[in-house]
Motif scaffolding. Structure first.
Motif, short mmCIF file in Angstrom:
data_model
loop_
_atom_site.label_atom_id
_atom_site.label_comp_id
_atom_site.label_asym_id
_atom_site.label_seq_id
_atom_site.Cartn_x
_atom_site.Cartn_y
_atom_site.Cartn_z
N LEU A 295 0.85 -1.19 0.00
CA LEU A 295 0.00 0.00 0.00
C LEU A 295 0.88 1.23 0.00
O LEU A 295 1.17 1.84 1.03
CB LEU A 295 -0.92 -0.02 1.22
N LEU A 304 -6.89 3.84 -4.44
CA LEU A 304 -7.85 2.73 -4.29
C LEU A 304 -9.14 3.18 -3.64
O LEU A 304 -10.24 2.80 -4.07
CB LEU A 304 -7.22 1.61 -3.46
N GLU A 305 -9.03 3.96 -2.58
CA GLU A 305 -10.22 4.39 -1.86
C GLU A 305 -11.19 5.11 -2.78
O GLU A 305 -12.39 4.82 -2.82
CB GLU A 305 -9.82 5.30 -0.69
N VAL A 322 -9.19 -5.99 -1.08
CA VAL A 322 -7.85 -5.41 -1.07
C VAL A 322 -7.05 -6.05 0.06
O VAL A 322 -7.50 -6.08 1.20
CB VAL A 322 -7.89 -3.88 -0.88
N THR A 331 -3.95 2.90 4.60
CA THR A 331 -4.59 1.88 5.41
C THR A 331 -5.82 2.42 6.13
O THR A 331 -6.89 1.79 6.12
CB THR A 331 -3.59 1.33 6.45
N LEU A 334 -8.80 3.00 3.79
CA LEU A 334 -9.45 1.76 3.38
C LEU A 334 -10.26 1.16 4.52
O LEU A 334 -11.34 0.59 4.30
CB LEU A 334 -8.41 0.76 2.88
N GLN A 338 -14.29 0.55 4.27
CA GLN A 338 -14.89 -0.76 4.53
C GLN A 338 -16.12 -0.65 5.43
O GLN A 338 -17.10 -1.38 5.24
CB GLN A 338 -13.85 -1.69 5.16
N PHE A 347 -11.30 -5.23 3.31
CA PHE A 347 -9.88 -4.87 3.38
C PHE A 347 -9.16 -5.82 4.34
O PHE A 347 -9.59 -5.99 5.48
CB PHE A 347 -9.73 -3.42 3.84
#
Length: 478
Positions: A295, A304-305, A322, A331, A334, A338, A347
């Motif tokens: 990440l 990604l988010e 992920v 982190t 994400l 979630q 995640f």
């Protein structure tokens, strides 16, 4: 031919990234081709070294500046090649291979101790193959340090796996170097510091990178080393990494739920996908996309988010998984996402080798939106398991993934790194998923490709033979 590989990682002993997979596989396939290959790495105090039999084969000491440092060499024979550990009390005796304030000292000691031991060998060494910055000073030590002059005629191949980390250190560290003539100092220098990667490139007989496109890229963008690559381009080449298909193979993989081959790909992937969806409470009927990497911004994980959130809001039917560790900011983002998309996104904040196999077997699509990717193994694993890769057109991704829109293509590619381009690529993937005939064709086409080390090892063998031949001509003419 006897080849000694020097590295800081080796799967399954210690893994921080793709380097470990390469060192755990390439020597094995070289041995299959009658190239006697041995691997030397720093000792790591972990599960492997505690559970495996290690044989003490050598003990001695070396001068590290004014200090005399003891070291021990241990040998392990449980792999398909001989693996040696360099153990140095208080330096190379820790649970992790990286991440300590004195890493520069530790890897200087590792390189020096390795050569102190190797110079005592009775068996003739034909070639040294050094991997990445933490072995980048070895070519210099071999050619210009007094205490290793008996090995000065042994050719060296230096492989650059990544230029983000270059082994940069202040000049005060030179007091710990094996003695050399000051006239050679310029070979260590880059931008007023000691630079291990630059030194390796300058001093090695041949330099390789892990894909041809990455080699081309490094001459234009290599985090400040562009001129070094340009000036040494005559001895640089790109050799694509391979995958170990004795480990990564859906027909024999013991880590996945159900094995499958090309004739039964649809059923095999369906069973493996069902397992993942039940495990993470996701709806099986939706296409499943996975991201499994570090990440960080280099891997494109910082977007990604937004990509996942916008995909769901725009009506794209995908579920997302992920898995990875890295940046706290990524982190945390994400983790929060979630909570709001728990029925569509999960995640896993870890690096789990066993689960990684299950992700490649059960997913429909694999996302790798890297800004920089020297080679990349994930997309090759995905291809082997019939999981369509969605990738950026950089480095090894460019060399291994062919767009499904081209003749005999199979993946989804985007040229410009942006959330919008990634979303557009995912929308293309959704259309592929809806066309079951096309999906089946692409899966079979991907799984028929061969990116194994069986082929790639032969390119290294040809390089080794050429380098040793040229070196012999040079030394015979002196």
């Amino acid at each position: 031919m006897l080849v000694i590989h020097l590295s800081t990682e080796c799967y399954p002993v210690v893994k921080n990234g793709g380097l470990a997979d390469v060192i755990g596989a390439l020597p094995k396939y070289l041995v299959k081709n009658d190239i006697d290959s041995k691997v030397v790495i720093p000792f790591v105090d972990n599960t492997f070294t505690h559970s495996e039999e290690l044989i003490r084969v050598f003990e001695n000491s070396f001068f590290f500046g004014q200090d005399k440092i003891p070291f021990t060499i241990y040998k392990n024979t449980s792999l398909d090649f001989d693996l040696y550990f360099v153990y140095i009390p208080n330096l190379l005796d820790r649970p992790n291979v990286y991440g300590y304030e004195d890493d520069a000292d530790r890897f200087l000691a590792f390189q020096t101790a390795s050569l102190e031991w190797l110079k005592t060998w009775d068996k003739e060494i034909d070639l040294f193959h050094c991997h990445d910055q933490n072995t980048g000073l070895i070519p210099f030590f071999l050619k210009y340090s007094y205490q290793f002059e008996k090995m000065a005629n042994i050719p060296v191949v230096f492989t650059v796996h990544n230029t983000i980390y270059q082994g940069i250190m202040d000049w005060d560290k030179v007091r710990w170097f094996p003695c050399f003539e000051p006239v050679h100092t310029h070979l260590l220098t880059w931008k007023n510091s000691i630079n291990s990667t630059a030194a390796g490139i300058k001093c090695a007989d041949q330099v390789t990178t892990v894909s041809q496109s990455y080699m081309d890229q490094l001459c234009l963008d290599s985090h400040g080393l562009e001129y070094v690559f340009q000036m040494n381009r005559y001895k640089c080449s790109g050799i694509l990494n391979g995958i170990d298909d004795s480990i990564w193979n859906p027909e024999t993989d013991f880590m996945i739920v159900e094995n499958y081959a090309i004739p039964k790909t649809q059923k095999g992937k369906m069973v493996n996908k069902k397992y993942l969806c039940q495990l993470f409470e996701l709806e099986e009927k939706r296409p499943l996309l996975v991201f499994n990497s570090k990440l960080n911004t280099s891997k494109g994980a910082d977007v990604l988010e937004r990509v996942i959130e916008k995909s769901v809001k725009s009506g794209i039917s995908f579920n997302f998984l992920v898995m990875g560790k890295g940046s706290y900011e990524i982190t945390r983002g994400l983790e929060l996402l979630q909570q709001s998309l728990k029925n569509r996104f999960k995640f896993i904040p870890e690096e789990d080798e066993n689960l990684a196999h299950k992700l490649f077997a059960g997913a429909d699509f694999y996302l790798k939106p890297s800004r920089e990717e020297p080679c990349g193994l994930g997309q090759m694993y995905a291809l082997k398991y019939g999981t369509i890769p969605i990738v950026s057109s950089v480095g090894g991704l460019e060399d291994t993934v062919k767009s499904f829109e081209e003749e005999n293509g199979y993946g989804v590619k985007f040229s410009y790194f942006s959330v919008e381009d990634i979303l557009f690529s995912i929308s293309k993937a959704e259309k592929i998923y809806q066309d079951k005939g096309l999906l089946d064709t692409l899966r079979k086409r991907m799984m028929s490709l061969d990116f194994s080390w069986t082929n790639q090892a032969k390119q290294y063998i040809n390089l080794y033979k050429e380098v040793t031949k040229n070196q012999k001509i040079v030394w015979e003419s002196i």
